[in-house]
Design a protein around this motif. Sequence first.
Motif, PDB file in Angstrom:
ATOM      1  N   UNK A  48       0.853  -1.186   0.000  1.00 13.81           N
ATOM      2  CA  UNK A  48       0.000   0.000   0.000  1.00 13.81           C
ATOM      3  C   UNK A  48       0.891   1.238   0.000  1.00 13.81           C
ATOM      4  N   UNK A  49       0.767   2.049  -1.055  1.00 13.68           N
ATOM      5  CA  UNK A  49       1.573   3.256  -1.177  1.00 13.68           C
ATOM      6  C   UNK A  49       0.716   4.507  -1.076  1.00 13.68           C
ATOM      7  N   UNK A  50       1.054   5.351  -0.127  1.00 12.37           N
ATOM      8  CA  UNK A  50       0.487   6.695  -0.033  1.00 12.37           C
ATOM      9  C   UNK A  50       1.377   7.557  -0.921  1.00 12.37           C
ATOM     10  N   UNK A  51       0.823   8.110  -1.974  1.00 10.68           N
ATOM     11  CA  UNK A  51       1.636   8.826  -2.954  1.00 10.68           C
ATOM     12  C   UNK A  51       1.557  10.344  -2.787  1.00 10.68           C
ATOM     13  N   UNK A  52       1.070  10.780  -1.622  1.00 13.75           N
ATOM     14  CA  UNK A  52       1.063  12.217  -1.308  1.00 13.75           C
ATOM     15  C   UNK A  52       2.453  12.634  -0.850  1.00 13.75           C
ATOM     16  N   UNK A  53       2.628  13.911  -0.658  1.00 15.05           N
ATOM     17  CA  UNK A  53       3.895  14.428  -0.165  1.00 15.05           C
ATOM     18  C   UNK A  53       4.187  13.940   1.245  1.00 15.05           C
ATOM     19  N   UNK A  54       5.456  14.030   1.626  1.00  9.89           N
ATOM     20  CA  UNK A  54       5.897  13.498   2.921  1.00  9.89           C
ATOM     21  C   UNK A  54       5.198  14.155   4.115  1.00  9.89           C
ATOM     22  N   UNK A  55       5.008  15.475   4.092  1.00  8.81           N
ATOM     23  CA  UNK A  55       4.389  16.119   5.256  1.00  8.81           C
ATOM     24  C   UNK A  55       2.920  15.717   5.409  1.00  8.81           C
TER      25      UNK A  55
END
Length: 155
Positions: free
Chosen positions: A53-60
């Motif tokens: 599962x990858x969250x592809x939003x920015x790190x913050x």
Amino acid sequence: MTLTIESSPSAVLTTPAAAADLAAAHFGAKLAFETDCSDVFSALSAGANDFILLDVRGESAFVQMHAQGAQNLPHRQISAARMAQYPANKTFVVYCAGPHCNGADQAAYKIALLGYPVKLMIGGITGWADEGLPFEQGGSGVTQGSTDMVVSCEC
């Protein structure tokens, strides 16, 4: 008072439904490209290890809150070198902020171009919250899902 029955189709059927075989092909293909938050959560809770599962939003945005069990890889950082760091023979499930954002679509496109199997988690982090599923913050520390959280994309 006279009761009449309309002979014309309702607004729902102004365009007739597709034939059953066409509908089966369409929805079967759609399921090959998408999964939903509940199925992802259930699979992870049962110990599934056949997808990442990858969250592809920015790190913050990821640090603020992310789906329990997700890893962060912002879609702008997807490359052959980054994808090679993951175990072979895994399917990737990607999500972004929600239906108002196409970051997950961009990520899925890039991952597929690199030759990896990929599905989009429909609803993204907004759908995860709507389902009341647990979040993690900063990489650990589970927080129960809530629909009043501010969802950011940072795409």
